[in-house]
Design a protein around this motif. Structure first.
Motif, PDB file in Angstrom:
ATOM      1  N   LYS A  20       0.833  -1.201   0.000  1.00 28.46           N
ATOM      2  CA  LYS A  20       0.000   0.000   0.000  1.00 28.46           C
ATOM      3  C   LYS A  20       0.869   1.253   0.000  1.00 28.46           C
ATOM      4  CE  LYS A  20      -3.249   2.563   2.868  1.00 28.46           C
ATOM      5  NZ  LYS A  20      -3.841   2.644   4.197  1.00 28.46           N
ATOM      6  N   LEU A  21       1.887   1.297   0.849  1.00 30.03           N
ATOM      7  CA  LEU A  21       2.783   2.452   0.914  1.00 30.03           C
ATOM      8  C   LEU A  21       3.536   2.639  -0.396  1.00 30.03           C
ATOM      9  CD1 LEU A  21       4.175   1.987   4.525  1.00 30.03           C
ATOM     10  CD2 LEU A  21       2.468   3.651   3.747  1.00 30.03           C
ATOM     11  N   PHE A  22       3.977   1.547  -0.993  1.00 35.97           N
ATOM     12  CA  PHE A  22       4.693   1.601  -2.267  1.00 35.97           C
ATOM     13  C   PHE A  22       3.789   2.150  -3.370  1.00 35.97           C
ATOM     14  CE2 PHE A  22       5.795  -0.372  -6.328  1.00 35.97           C
ATOM     15  CZ  PHE A  22       7.097   0.086  -6.479  1.00 35.97           C
ATOM     16  N   VAL A  23       2.580   1.634  -3.478  1.00 32.52           N
ATOM     17  CA  VAL A  23       1.637   2.068  -4.512  1.00 32.52           C
ATOM     18  C   VAL A  23       1.257   3.532  -4.312  1.00 32.52           C
ATOM     19  CG1 VAL A  23      -0.711   1.728  -5.398  1.00 32.52           C
ATOM     20  CG2 VAL A  23       0.782  -0.240  -5.025  1.00 32.52           C
ATOM     21  N   GLN A  24       1.042   3.942  -3.071  1.00 35.14           N
ATOM     22  CA  GLN A  24       0.716   5.339  -2.799  1.00 35.14           C
ATOM     23  C   GLN A  24       1.863   6.259  -3.221  1.00 35.14           C
ATOM     24  OE1 GLN A  24      -0.281   5.128   1.386  1.00 35.14           O
ATOM     25  NE2 GLN A  24      -2.472   5.020   0.949  1.00 35.14           N
ATOM     26  N   ALA A  25       3.090   5.860  -2.939  1.00 30.37           N
ATOM     27  CA  ALA A  25       4.249   6.665  -3.335  1.00 30.37           C
ATOM     28  C   ALA A  25       4.353   6.741  -4.860  1.00 30.37           C
ATOM     29  CB  ALA A  25       5.529   6.080  -2.737  1.00 30.37           C
ATOM     30  N   ALA A  26       4.131   5.620  -5.525  1.00 35.21           N
ATOM     31  CA  ALA A  26       4.188   5.597  -6.991  1.00 35.21           C
ATOM     32  C   ALA A  26       3.103   6.478  -7.598  1.00 35.21           C
ATOM     33  CB  ALA A  26       4.058   4.162  -7.497  1.00 35.21           C
ATOM     34  N   VAL A  33       5.834   4.304 -13.573  1.00 32.49           N
ATOM     35  CA  VAL A  33       6.880   3.348 -13.205  1.00 32.49           C
ATOM     36  C   VAL A  33       6.316   1.936 -13.352  1.00 32.49           C
ATOM     37  CG1 VAL A  33       8.386   2.534 -11.339  1.00 32.49           C
ATOM     38  CG2 VAL A  33       7.926   4.983 -11.592  1.00 32.49           C
ATOM     39  N   THR A  34       7.142   1.053 -13.871  1.00 33.95           N
ATOM     40  CA  THR A  34       6.780  -0.355 -14.017  1.00 33.95           C
ATOM     41  C   THR A  34       7.627  -1.172 -13.054  1.00 33.95           C
ATOM     42  OG1 THR A  34       6.233  -0.048 -16.345  1.00 33.95           O
ATOM     43  CG2 THR A  34       6.698  -2.294 -15.640  1.00 33.95           C
ATOM     44  N   VAL A  35       7.001  -2.180 -12.426  1.00 37.79           N
ATOM     45  CA  VAL A  35       7.717  -3.105 -11.546  1.00 37.79           C
ATOM     46  C   VAL A  35       7.786  -4.440 -12.274  1.00 37.79           C
ATOM     47  CG1 VAL A  35       7.795  -4.184  -9.272  1.00 37.79           C
ATOM     48  CG2 VAL A  35       6.668  -1.972  -9.554  1.00 37.79           C
ATOM     49  N   ARG A  36       8.978  -4.976 -12.379  1.00 36.57           N
ATOM     50  CA  ARG A  36       9.172  -6.229 -13.105  1.00 36.57           C
ATOM     51  C   ARG A  36       9.759  -7.283 -12.180  1.00 36.57           C
ATOM     52  NH1 ARG A  36       9.271  -7.307 -18.272  1.00 36.57           N
ATOM     53  NH2 ARG A  36       9.307  -5.116 -18.875  1.00 36.57           N
ATOM     54  N   LEU A  37       9.166  -8.472 -12.227  1.00 37.42           N
ATOM     55  CA  LEU A  37       9.691  -9.634 -11.510  1.00 37.42           C
ATOM     56  C   LEU A  37       9.696 -10.768 -12.520  1.00 37.42           C
ATOM     57  CD1 LEU A  37      10.693 -11.088  -9.006  1.00 37.42           C
ATOM     58  CD2 LEU A  37       8.331 -11.420  -8.312  1.00 37.42           C
ATOM     59  N   GLY A  38      10.890 -11.138 -12.956  1.00 36.69           N
ATOM     60  CA  GLY A  38      10.994 -12.138 -14.019  1.00 36.69           C
ATOM     61  C   GLY A  38      10.384 -11.571 -15.295  1.00 36.69           C
ATOM     62  N   GLU A  39       9.493 -12.329 -15.897  1.00 41.44           N
ATOM     63  CA  GLU A  39       8.849 -11.901 -17.140  1.00 41.44           C
ATOM     64  C   GLU A  39       7.603 -11.056 -16.892  1.00 41.44           C
ATOM     65  OE1 GLU A  39      10.065 -12.380 -20.264  1.00 41.44           O
ATOM     66  OE2 GLU A  39      11.809 -13.120 -19.161  1.00 41.44           O
ATOM     67  N   LYS A  40       7.148 -10.995 -15.645  1.00 38.62           N
ATOM     68  CA  LYS A  40       5.911 -10.271 -15.325  1.00 38.62           C
ATOM     69  C   LYS A  40       6.222  -8.813 -14.993  1.00 38.62           C
ATOM     70  CE  LYS A  40       1.664 -10.700 -12.754  1.00 38.62           C
ATOM     71  NZ  LYS A  40       0.866 -11.544 -11.891  1.00 38.62           N
ATOM     72  N   ALA A  41       5.492  -7.898 -15.643  1.00 37.48           N
ATOM     73  CA  ALA A  41       5.664  -6.474 -15.385  1.00 37.48           C
ATOM     74  C   ALA A  41       4.295  -5.865 -15.111  1.00 37.48           C
ATOM     75  CB  ALA A  41       6.322  -5.795 -16.574  1.00 37.48           C
ATOM     76  N   VAL A  42       4.218  -5.018 -14.068  1.00 39.38           N
ATOM     77  CA  VAL A  42       2.956  -4.387 -13.690  1.00 39.38           C
ATOM     78  C   VAL A  42       3.208  -2.909 -13.398  1.00 39.38           C
ATOM     79  CG1 VAL A  42       2.026  -6.535 -12.719  1.00 39.38           C
ATOM     80  CG2 VAL A  42       3.207  -4.915 -11.231  1.00 39.38           C
ATOM     81  N   PRO A  43       2.170  -2.079 -13.547  1.00 35.22           N
ATOM     82  CA  PRO A  43       2.316  -0.667 -13.174  1.00 35.22           C
ATOM     83  C   PRO A  43       2.501  -0.527 -11.660  1.00 35.22           C
ATOM     84  CG  PRO A  43       0.303  -1.034 -14.467  1.00 35.22           C
ATOM     85  CD  PRO A  43       0.856  -2.374 -14.110  1.00 35.22           C
ATOM     86  N   ALA A  44       3.432   0.311 -11.260  1.00 40.21           N
ATOM     87  CA  ALA A  44       3.686   0.513  -9.830  1.00 40.21           C
ATOM     88  C   ALA A  44       2.491   1.144  -9.130  1.00 40.21           C
ATOM     89  CB  ALA A  44       4.932   1.378  -9.642  1.00 40.21           C
ATOM     90  N   LYS A  45       1.607   1.785  -9.869  1.00 39.15           N
ATOM     91  CA  LYS A  45       0.435   2.433  -9.283  1.00 39.15           C
ATOM     92  C   LYS A  45      -0.732   1.467  -9.076  1.00 39.15           C
ATOM     93  CE  LYS A  45       1.519   6.866 -11.356  1.00 39.15           C
ATOM     94  NZ  LYS A  45       1.074   7.945 -12.227  1.00 39.15           N
ATOM     95  N   SER A  46      -0.562   0.206  -9.471  1.00 37.98           N
ATOM     96  CA  SER A  46      -1.636  -0.781  -9.380  1.00 37.98           C
ATOM     97  C   SER A  46      -1.453  -1.682  -8.164  1.00 37.98           C
ATOM     98  CB  SER A  46      -1.673  -1.645 -10.645  1.00 37.98           C
ATOM     99  OG  SER A  46      -2.508  -2.765 -10.460  1.00 37.98           O
ATOM    100  N   MET A  47      -2.334  -1.523  -7.177  1.00 37.68           N
ATOM    101  CA  MET A  47      -2.250  -2.356  -5.969  1.00 37.68           C
ATOM    102  C   MET A  47      -2.375  -3.834  -6.327  1.00 37.68           C
ATOM    103  SD  MET A  47      -1.775  -2.178  -2.755  1.00 37.68           S
ATOM    104  CE  MET A  47      -2.140  -2.868  -1.173  1.00 37.68           C
ATOM    105  N   LEU A  48      -3.377  -4.176  -7.132  1.00 37.67           N
ATOM    106  CA  LEU A  48      -3.549  -5.586  -7.509  1.00 37.67           C
ATOM    107  C   LEU A  48      -2.359  -6.099  -8.289  1.00 37.67           C
ATOM    108  CD1 LEU A  48      -7.335  -5.773  -8.433  1.00 37.67           C
ATOM    109  CD2 LEU A  48      -6.195  -6.698  -6.423  1.00 37.67           C
ATOM    110  N   GLY A  49      -1.816  -5.272  -9.173  1.00 44.41           N
ATOM    111  CA  GLY A  49      -0.651  -5.680  -9.945  1.00 44.41           C
ATOM    112  C   GLY A  49       0.545  -5.958  -9.059  1.00 44.41           C
ATOM    113  N   VAL A  50       0.824  -5.042  -8.129  1.00 42.82           N
ATOM    114  CA  VAL A  50       1.964  -5.201  -7.230  1.00 42.82           C
ATOM    115  C   VAL A  50       1.778  -6.444  -6.355  1.00 42.82           C
ATOM    116  CG1 VAL A  50       3.174  -4.153  -5.271  1.00 42.82           C
ATOM    117  CG2 VAL A  50       2.613  -2.768  -7.278  1.00 42.82           C
ATOM    118  N   LEU A  51       0.580  -6.630  -5.819  1.00 42.94           N
ATOM    119  CA  LEU A  51       0.320  -7.820  -4.994  1.00 42.94           C
ATOM    120  C   LEU A  51       0.472  -9.110  -5.808  1.00 42.94           C
ATOM    121  CD1 LEU A  51      -2.759  -6.606  -2.926  1.00 42.94           C
ATOM    122  CD2 LEU A  51      -0.434  -7.012  -2.069  1.00 42.94           C
TER     123      LEU A  51
END
Length: 93
Positions: A20-26, A33-51
């Motif tokens: 929640k804190l990360f998404v709020q900051a983004a 900003v995009t967050v990538r883990l392996g081949e999966k990339a999600v918008p940093a502003k997306s709580m569901l994506g980050v989770l």
């Protein structure tokens, strides 16, 4: 494109309050900003994506941003992920 890799420091990883804190900051940043883990990339502003990344403590994620302010945006988010946000909460309780 600016890119940084950082290990998630929070005890619970990118779950619950740290996510929640990360998404709020983004969301406050002027650059996407995009967050990538392996081949999966999600918008940093997306709580569901980050989770959905399932990043636990010690997991290395890559943050990517492009455009004016990208370096500063990544500096802000890397600094946040480098702290144990769970411990910060315990100190403030």
């Amino acid at each position: 494109m600016a890119r940084r890799t950082v290990a998630v420091a929070s005890a619970s990883g990118l779950h619950a309050r740290p996510a929640k804190l990360f998404v709020q900051a983004a969301a406050r940043l002027e650059v996407p900003v995009t967050v990538r883990l392996g081949e999966k990339a999600v918008p940093a502003k997306s709580m569901l994506g980050v989770l959905s990344l399932g990043a636990v403590r010690g997991t290395e994620v890559t943050l990517e941003a492009d455009g004016p302010g990208a370096e500063d945006a990544l500096d802000t988010l890397v600094a946040l992920l480098s702290r144990d946000l769970d411990a910060d909460e315990a100190l403030n309780a």
